[in-house]
Each structure stands twice: as C-alpha cells, then as structure tokens.
Design a protein around this motif. Structure first.
Motif, mmCIF file in Angstrom:
data_model
loop_
_atom_site.group_PDB
_atom_site.id
_atom_site.type_symbol
_atom_site.label_atom_id
_atom_site.label_comp_id
_atom_site.label_asym_id
_atom_site.label_seq_id
_atom_site.Cartn_x
_atom_site.Cartn_y
_atom_site.Cartn_z
ATOM 1 N N ALA A 123 0.838 -1.201 0.000
ATOM 2 C CA ALA A 123 0.000 0.000 0.000
ATOM 3 C C ALA A 123 0.873 1.251 0.000
ATOM 4 O O ALA A 123 1.988 1.263 0.532
ATOM 5 N N GLU A 124 0.355 2.305 -0.618
ATOM 6 C CA GLU A 124 1.053 3.591 -0.626
ATOM 7 C C GLU A 124 0.755 4.312 0.693
ATOM 8 O O GLU A 124 -0.373 4.708 0.955
ATOM 9 N N ILE A 125 1.772 4.471 1.504
ATOM 10 C CA ILE A 125 1.614 5.056 2.829
ATOM 11 C C ILE A 125 1.883 6.551 2.762
ATOM 12 O O ILE A 125 2.896 6.975 2.186
ATOM 13 N N HIS A 126 1.002 7.330 3.343
ATOM 14 C CA HIS A 126 1.203 8.780 3.406
ATOM 15 C C HIS A 126 2.532 9.069 4.112
ATOM 16 O O HIS A 126 2.879 8.423 5.104
ATOM 17 N N TYR A 127 3.297 10.053 3.589
ATOM 18 C CA TYR A 127 4.658 10.265 4.072
ATOM 19 C C TYR A 127 4.683 10.604 5.569
ATOM 20 O O TYR A 127 5.552 10.136 6.320
ATOM 21 N N ALA A 128 3.715 11.428 6.022
ATOM 22 C CA ALA A 128 3.677 11.788 7.445
ATOM 23 C C ALA A 128 3.288 10.586 8.298
ATOM 24 O O ALA A 128 3.792 10.408 9.417
ATOM 25 N N LEU A 129 2.419 9.743 7.762
ATOM 26 C CA LEU A 129 2.029 8.537 8.478
ATOM 27 C C LEU A 129 3.206 7.577 8.591
ATOM 28 O O LEU A 129 3.389 6.914 9.624
ATOM 29 N N MET A 130 4.018 7.505 7.534
ATOM 30 C CA MET A 130 5.191 6.646 7.571
ATOM 31 C C MET A 130 6.183 7.116 8.639
ATOM 32 O O MET A 130 6.808 6.300 9.327
ATOM 33 N N ASP A 131 6.296 8.431 8.811
ATOM 34 C CA ASP A 131 7.165 8.952 9.864
ATOM 35 C C ASP A 131 6.686 8.493 11.233
ATOM 36 O O ASP A 131 7.499 8.134 12.109
ATOM 37 N N GLN A 132 5.365 8.475 11.439
ATOM 38 C CA GLN A 132 4.815 8.029 12.717
ATOM 39 C C GLN A 132 5.060 6.533 12.930
ATOM 40 O O GLN A 132 5.340 6.086 14.048
ATOM 41 N N ILE A 133 4.947 5.769 11.831
ATOM 42 C CA ILE A 133 5.192 4.319 11.934
ATOM 43 C C ILE A 133 6.649 4.051 12.273
ATOM 44 O O ILE A 133 6.967 3.255 13.173
ATOM 45 N N GLU A 134 7.568 4.748 11.578
ATOM 46 C CA GLU A 134 8.992 4.552 11.834
ATOM 47 C C GLU A 134 9.381 5.049 13.212
ATOM 48 O O GLU A 134 10.340 4.546 13.824
ATOM 49 N N GLY A 135 8.653 6.031 13.727
ATOM 50 C CA GLY A 135 8.936 6.554 15.058
ATOM 51 C C GLY A 135 8.323 5.733 16.173
ATOM 52 O O GLY A 135 8.486 6.074 17.359
ATOM 53 N N GLY A 136 7.584 4.688 15.844
ATOM 54 C CA GLY A 136 7.004 3.816 16.840
ATOM 55 C C GLY A 136 5.710 4.316 17.440
ATOM 56 O O GLY A 136 5.169 3.688 18.365
ATOM 57 N N GLN A 137 5.182 5.430 16.931
ATOM 58 C CA GLN A 137 3.929 5.955 17.470
ATOM 59 C C GLN A 137 2.717 5.209 16.914
ATOM 60 O O GLN A 137 1.649 5.190 17.541
ATOM 61 N N VAL A 138 2.868 4.648 15.735
ATOM 62 C CA VAL A 138 1.777 3.948 15.068
ATOM 63 C C VAL A 138 2.257 2.550 14.682
ATOM 64 O O VAL A 138 3.374 2.380 14.194
#
Length: 541
Positions: free
Chosen positions: A47-62
């Motif tokens: 899936a194409e992940i929104h860039y800001a959402l990807m930052d949250q995923i990589e940061g462990g928040q999501v």
C-alpha cells in the motif's frame, strides 16, 4: 427517530483501528495520538503510505499491520480487558466515487442502511463537476491569501465565512461611503460567489485568476478609480465561455424502424446533438424527430460508392468535432451489429475523440419477432446465427452450413437473394484441407421454411413467408421494400404457416396495437398532474 447525541470519550490507552493509509488515515492517527490512544494501521504490504504517516510508523507511534483488513481484526486487535475488541475503528479508504484534493463527502444513514449511504454518496459525487476537489483547493488558496493580507494590514474585521448560517449583513449592499464594511469586501465577495455561483462557473476559475481577484479591491485607505466601479473581480461572461461543452461523438443505434423502439438515451442524443450524420436506411419516422435547427447529413451510399460515402461521413464528423460540436452518428439497428461501429469507434478515437456508444434494438432479433418468428423455440430451434449477405467490397461471404435446430438471420442480403439461395442449397467445399481430406458443407434442404421481413415495426411492414425453393421467385414477383432481411429455419413456421402455398404475403404492422392507447392514457394522466401542480403553484404565489 430521536436526535443523535455527540459524546466525548477518555481515549487514553484505547486501541484505534484505522483501515487505510492515505492522508485521512494520517490525520486520524494524529488525533488518536493527541488523545492518548494507540493507533493501529491495517493496510496491505504494498500500500502507498502517506509520508507523514510513515514517519509516525517509523517513530514507533503507530503500529502498521501489513495485511488486508478482515472482520476478525475487530475482535482480535483490541485490549485484553475488552476481550481483544478494538475501542474504535475508522475506515479511510476511498472508493471510485471519492474526490480529489481537500473535498471529502461523507454520508451516514445512522445505521439504517450502509449500502444506501454508499449509493447516496456516489450519486452526490457524480453531480459535481469533474475534478472539483482542485476547485475547492483553489478557492481555499484565495481565501487564505485574503485573510493573510488583510490581517497583515490589520484591516480585516470579524467576518467569518466558516459559519454555515448567514449573518443578517451577508447580502447588505456595500457602498464606498461605508468605510467599515468596505474593509471586508473581498472576503464577502468570495463568500457570496461560493453561495450563489453555479458550480461549473466556480470550476472555471484558474490559478491565473487568483491574483486578479486579490488585486481587485484596493485598501480603503488607497481607493482607486478601478475599485470604485468594479462589482466583480472577474468577468463572468468570459468565465462562462470557459465551460462550454466539450466536443462529443456519439455512435447510436436507432432500432429496427419505429420511433417507439428508440432507447431513451438515443432519443435524448437526437434532441441535443448539434450535428447528425445518419445512415441511408434510417427510416423517416426516426428522422422526423430531429429538431429543425440541427444540421442533418444522410449518407450518400449506392453501389460502387459505399467507401467514398463512408469516408465523407467520417470527415464531416471530424470537422464538426474540431469546431466543438456534439456529433451524433445515427445508425439503423445496433451500431455493433454489421453497422461498422467498431471501425468508426477506432477511427474517431485515433483522431483524439473517444466515442460514446449507445445500443439499439437490432433488427436481427426484433424483425423476426414482429413477423411472428421466434428465433428460438424448444424442440425446434436452439441456435441463432446472424450473418451478412454482403461481404467486404461487395464480395459474397461463405454461407453457413445446415443445422436442423438452427435459425439463421441474414442482414443486407435481399439485393442478392438469388445468389444466396443458390449457395445454400448447393454442396460446395468448405474450409481447407484437414488431414488430407476436404470437408463438404452440409446443404440446406429446399423445403426449409424462410421469411423475408421488410421495414420491420413500421406501418408499411411486409412479411413474405415461403421456402428456400421459392423465396427468390416470391421476391421477384412481389418486389423489394428495403430495408429487409431473410430468416431461415424451421422456427419460421412455429407460430404461422403458409397453408400449402408457395408463398404468402402479410402487409402492415400491428405489434403495438392497443399499447399506444395505454401509453396515451398514462401520458395524459401525467400531463394532467403537471397542470394541476402548476395551478397550485400559481395559486400559492
């Protein structure tokens, strides 16, 4: 139904399941984090992940679960104290009806019908001009810049266009002497066009218009002659010119002959087209429906001139399209049943104009029915074959082989019915060598029933019932009444016979007998209701 209650929840530690990975999913996850919840994203691995959402995923928040959403996720991904049931679920995936840009349309039926809500949303979205999300983005840019400029100069008063209800001053006349109101003229003008302008006019505003709008009104402390006389920053007439209908080419079938058998779509196309190019055999009752203001060109096809006439129609259609016209290519029957519809579709598409194709009731199936010939009948005929009696460049095509349970309909064959009948009853080689042997085609028995149907569904319809042995003599004696076709097979005598005669002739068409009276009564009742409603409206005003 009682009114719905909006409630607030303490979401600290809750599990928020978010289905999707777009910008809305990102916005939802941000809100979930703000209130102390733990967002979980469910989206496929690719899936194409929104860039800001990807930052949250990589940061462990999501947390991102890389899979397609399943119903079991609702009861497996939640907290232990709730037996793994999630606290909230948000679906952010858009369907085909979703719009681009900042415009999002949400419809709820309050749990009364999810599919109905989807249907309503789809219908609402279809009513908007194409790419209307970009229009919202553009108008938002204008609004933001107006606010920024006016706040920067500290001249903007409290004039909030975000309020859904209009203030009493919304339509107040702005005069040059009213200094306090003049400060807000730009934002008021923007609010008013959003409220009153047609959506298609709003959609015609371009990026280059933004500066024109922003510069239209000078600051009240620096009045100019231009701003004192300007009532609108944009020339409305020039905007409306931008929304002219795009050129269109429509390939439509007119059915077997009777106007009653036109589809509603084709009838509308006849009424709204600006140029109509019709086949030579389209009956006059159909042509009579064409408005007098609409230019009509009928194909000038005759033996030896078919290709030249066809090319002339194509050229006329292309010329009209290049002028922005709506061109209707009106054909008899169905455009894709021996109507060269696919050729014309390809030709116009290669020239940059993708045709709209409207089906028609083909005479290959309707004409036999009007003649009392069921193309299929249990125990008699279980196959229907549609053939042409005229091949490319006038060459006779290979006739079909005999089949006892077969009904064959020949279009464009009456002008060479003698050759056709002879080829059907003559044993000829069919196909190439197969294992060293050459197959022979099964011939049709001379006593095979057949019917010639001419001008089907028109008032002067004629049916000649005969057999393959005598049909040529029958047509020679009775004459020709084009357009017509030949039906061959035992199905021709399921409902009606010849009574032992070599051929019989039936004149006239009564297929709609009694139906016109019923339709007339319904139309009359509808007109009476409309007249009554008009009288009530007139009385109320």
């Amino acid at each position: 139904m009682p009114p719905l209650l909006l409630t607030a929840h303490d979401s600290v530690g809750h599990i928020h399941l978010i289905v999707g990975s777009n910008s809305i999913a990102n916005a939802r996850s941000v809100k979930s984090i703000e209130v102390g919840a733990k967002p979980i994203i469910v989206a496929p691995p690719r899936a194409e992940i929104h860039y800001a959402l990807m930052d949250q995923i990589e940061g462990g928040q999501v947390k991102w679960i890389k899979k397609n959403f399943e119903d079991d996720d609702l009861t497996n991904l939640g907290r232990d104290e709730l037996e793994n049931v999630v606290d909230a679920v948000f679906v952010t995936m858009g369907g085909k009806e979703s719009l681009d840009g900042p415009l999002q349309i949400g419809i709820t039926t309050s749990g009364k019908g999810c599919k109905l809500a989807t249907r309503i949303r789809r219908e609402v979205a279809a009513l908007l001009p194409q790419n209307f999300g970009s229009v919202v983005e553009r108008l938002g840019t204008i609004r933001r810049r107006i606010w920024e400029e006016d706040h920067r100069s500290q001249t903007l008063e409290d004039e909030d266009d975000d309020l859904p209800a209009q203030k009493p001053s919304f339509n107040q006349l702005i005069t040059e002497s009213d200094h306090s109101v003049a400060k807000t003229r730009r934002i008021r003008w923007l609010s008013q066009i959003c409220e009153y302008w047609p959506l298609r006019r709003l959609a015609s505003i371009t990026d280059s218009d933004i500066d024109t709008i922003l510069q239209a009104y000078s600051s009240p402390s620096q009045p100019s002659a231009t701003t004192q006389t300007t009532t609108s920053p944009l020339d409305i007439s020039s905007l409306d010119l931008r929304v002219r209908p795009v050129p269109r080419i429509i390939l439509a079938g007119s059915g077997p002959g009777s106007p009653s058998l036109l589809t509603l779509a084709t009838h509308r196309a006849i009424q709204t087209a600006t140029v109509i190019l019709a086949d030579k055999l389209v009956p006059s009752p159909i042509l009579d429906l064409i408005p007098r203001r609409t230019p009509l060109h009928i194909a000038r096809k005759f033996p030896g001139n078919a290709e030249a006439a066809q090319q002339e129609l194509l050229s006329l259609g292309l010329e009209a399209l290049q002028k922005g016209e709506t061109v209707l290519r009106l054909k008899q029957g169905d455009p894709y049943i021996y109507g060269r519809g696919s050729e014309e579709y390809t030709w116009f598409k290669e020239k940059g104009f993708k045709p709209i194709v409207l089906p028609g009731i083909t005479s290959a199936l309707s004409a036999p029915m009007f003649a009392g010939v069921p193309c299929t009948s249990r125990g008699v005929s279980d196959q229907v074959l549609i053939c042409t009696g005229t091949g490319r460049k006038g060459k006779a095509p290979e006739p079909p082989a005999y089949g006892e349970g077969k009904t064959v309909v020949f279009l464009m064959a009456l002008h060479r019915i003698g050759e056709l009948a002879e080829s059907l009853i003559t044993s000829t080689v069919d196909g190439e060598e197969d294992g060293g042997e050459r197959r022979k085609r099964d011939v049709w028995p001379k006593e095979t029933p057949c019917a010639v149907v001419e001008r089907a569904s028109c008032h002067d319809q004629r049916v000649i019932r005969s057999t393959l042995e005598f049909v040529v003599q029958a047509v020679e004696n009775e004459g020709s009444r084009p357009p017509g076709l030949l039906v061959l097979g035992k199905a021709c005598e399921v409902l009606k016979g010849r009574g032992g005669a070599r051929w019989v002739v039936e004149e006239g068409f009564d297929g709609f007998e009694g139906l016109d009276d019923v339709i007339g009564l319904q139309i009359g009742a509808g007109e009476m209701r409309e007249m009554a409603a008009e009288r009530e409206n007139a009385a109320a005003t």
